[in-house]
Design an enzyme around this catalytic site. Structure first.
Site, PDB file in Angstrom:
ATOM      1  N   GLN A 157      -4.764  -1.757   9.886  1.00  0.00           N
ATOM      2  CA  GLN A 157      -4.534  -3.023   9.181  1.00  0.00           C
ATOM      3  C   GLN A 157      -5.102  -4.206   9.982  1.00  0.00           C
ATOM      4  O   GLN A 157      -4.816  -4.337  11.172  1.00  0.00           O
ATOM      5  CB  GLN A 157      -3.021  -3.211   8.947  1.00  0.00           C
ATOM      6  CG  GLN A 157      -2.668  -4.442   8.148  1.00  0.00           C
ATOM      7  CD  GLN A 157      -3.247  -4.417   6.732  1.00  0.00           C
ATOM      8  OE1 GLN A 157      -3.231  -3.401   6.042  1.00  0.00           O
ATOM      9  NE2 GLN A 157      -3.792  -5.543   6.292  1.00  0.00           N
ATOM     10  N   ASP A 215     -11.105   2.547   4.193  1.00  0.00           N
ATOM     11  CA  ASP A 215     -11.381   1.120   3.987  1.00  0.00           C
ATOM     12  C   ASP A 215     -12.867   0.890   3.696  1.00  0.00           C
ATOM     13  O   ASP A 215     -13.249  -0.180   3.233  1.00  0.00           O
ATOM     14  CB  ASP A 215     -11.005   0.317   5.252  1.00  0.00           C
ATOM     15  CG  ASP A 215      -9.699  -0.446   5.105  1.00  0.00           C
ATOM     16  OD1 ASP A 215      -9.291  -0.698   3.952  1.00  0.00           O
ATOM     17  OD2 ASP A 215      -9.106  -0.791   6.138  1.00  0.00           O
ATOM     18  N   LYS A 263       0.843  -1.203   0.000  1.00  0.00           N
ATOM     19  CA  LYS A 263       0.000   0.000   0.000  1.00  0.00           C
ATOM     20  C   LYS A 263       0.874   1.246   0.000  1.00  0.00           C
ATOM     21  O   LYS A 263       0.586   2.218  -0.698  1.00  0.00           O
ATOM     22  CB  LYS A 263      -0.935  -0.014   1.220  1.00  0.00           C
ATOM     23  CG  LYS A 263      -2.053  -1.043   1.115  1.00  0.00           C
ATOM     24  CD  LYS A 263      -2.789  -1.248   2.430  1.00  0.00           C
ATOM     25  CE  LYS A 263      -3.757  -2.422   2.312  1.00  0.00           C
ATOM     26  NZ  LYS A 263      -4.400  -2.778   3.587  1.00  0.00           N
TER      27      LYS A 263
END
Ligand code: NAD
Length: 303
Positions: free
Chosen positions: A114, A137, A70
């Site tokens: 995460q 997200d 990422k």
């Protein structure tokens, strides 16, 4: 229902031909180009680059790889990304305090925690604590609720990336039968909402479902997201169906495979995603899109 004669997916491969590969690498590269151009425009008008903060708790090897990928993708398009590393035994209150600090930082437009988080942490409480405007997200209940109401704002990355892939096929998907195998909060459920929004008739199967095979056999679009290698047999795929394999499974011999028996499925599908090189690339690309979108939305909220 098996694929209808009139269904666009019915124009599958001729006998002996193979389904076309939906190449996540090249589609994601196009998305990154578009995001990079959007960021360049933004910066050229004197605004700051979008900022993404990634919180990484503990030392999970797979998470390290995801976070590194990422970060690289952010660098490529001009997103200013930082990784905040926290010890694996961090307490809930300390983690929530960090999220609150990032919520209040105007240089941070997107916050990502995460997953997976270690079991002593309450992952739902952490998602709830993220400002929905910074929830890149797309996991926050506010963003999922907006998608459920057909008014999406920040959309969950994997389903969003899959919708971009489906658009790439050029098939009009409204009215098609879609079967999703897997009903998780991060993939299966928001995927169902996306496909419903696009006008598909959606069936979601999960570990308690009966007749998974029958549901797959009558689908024009199959989304496999169970995390079970080989669960979807190639001969279950209807002729001409589009097959999207979300699963990422590491076999004992080290190979990375999806949930679908690829070779057999490809001989029946019109389009199919490979693993690796399929959906995973699109998930990261959608995160970049969301981070730029979040920055633009936050600017306009302040204007
Ligand atoms: P999860 O474990 O949270 O959910 C799995 C879902 O599959 C559950 O709803 C479960 O009920 C269902 N399931 C399990 N066994 C089943 C069976 N035999 N028949 C039908 N349904 C069954 O997993 P997740 O986070 O949704 O991830 C699923 C897979 O997708 C994993 O392999 C994961 O690594 C992968 N993944 C890939 C990406 C990507 O970007 N490519 C992103 C997220 C997840």
């Amino acid at each position: 229902m098996p694929i209808a004669e009139s269904s666009p997916a019915a124009s599958g491969p001729a006998e002996g031909a193979l389904g076309r590969i939906l190449d996540g690498r090249s589609i994601a590269a196009h998305v990154r180009e578009r995001v990079a151009a959007g960021i360049a425009r933004r910066v050229s008008t004197g605004r700051n680059a979008p900022g993404l903060a990634v919180i990484l708790v503990g030392k999970d090897a797979a998470s390290e790889v995801y976070v590194r990928n990422k970060g690289r993708a952010c660098d490529e398009v001009g997103i200013d990304s930082t990784v905040i590393r926290m010890a694996g035994d961090i307490g809930q209150a300390r983690l929530l305090a960090e999220v609150a600090r990032l919520n209040g930082d105007p240089r941070v437009h997107g916050i990502l925690v995460q997953s997976p988080l270690s079991p002593h942490l309450d992952a739902n409480a952490v998602i709830d604590a993220i400002d929905p405007a910074k929830d890149v997200d797309g996991f926050h209940p506010w963003n999922l609720g907006r998608l459920a109401q057909r008014r999406p704002v920040l959309r969950s990355c994997t389903p969003k990336g899959i919708m971009t892939m489906l658009a790439h096929t050029g098939l009009p998907i409204r009215g098609l039968d879609a079967t999703i195998v897997g009903a998780s909060n991060h993939v299966g459920r928001p995927m169902g909402l996306e496909l419903l929004l696009a006008g598909c008739t959606v069936t979601t199967v999960h570990k308690f479902s009966r007749g998974t095979e029958e549901h797959v056999r009558r689908a024009d679009i199959v989304i496999a997201a169970a995390g079970r290698p080989g669960l979807i047999r190639g001969d279950w795929i209807a002729e001409g169906a589009v097959v999207i394999d979300v699963g990422i499974n590491r076999l004992d011999d080290g190979r990375l495979v999806g949930d679908v028996e690829f070779d057999k499925a490809r001989s029946r599908a019109s389009w199919i995603t490979p693993v690796p090189g399929g959906v995973g690339q699109m998930t990261v690309a959608a995160l970049l899109e969301n981070t730029l979108q979040a920055a633009e939305l936050q600017d306009s909220a302040q204007a």
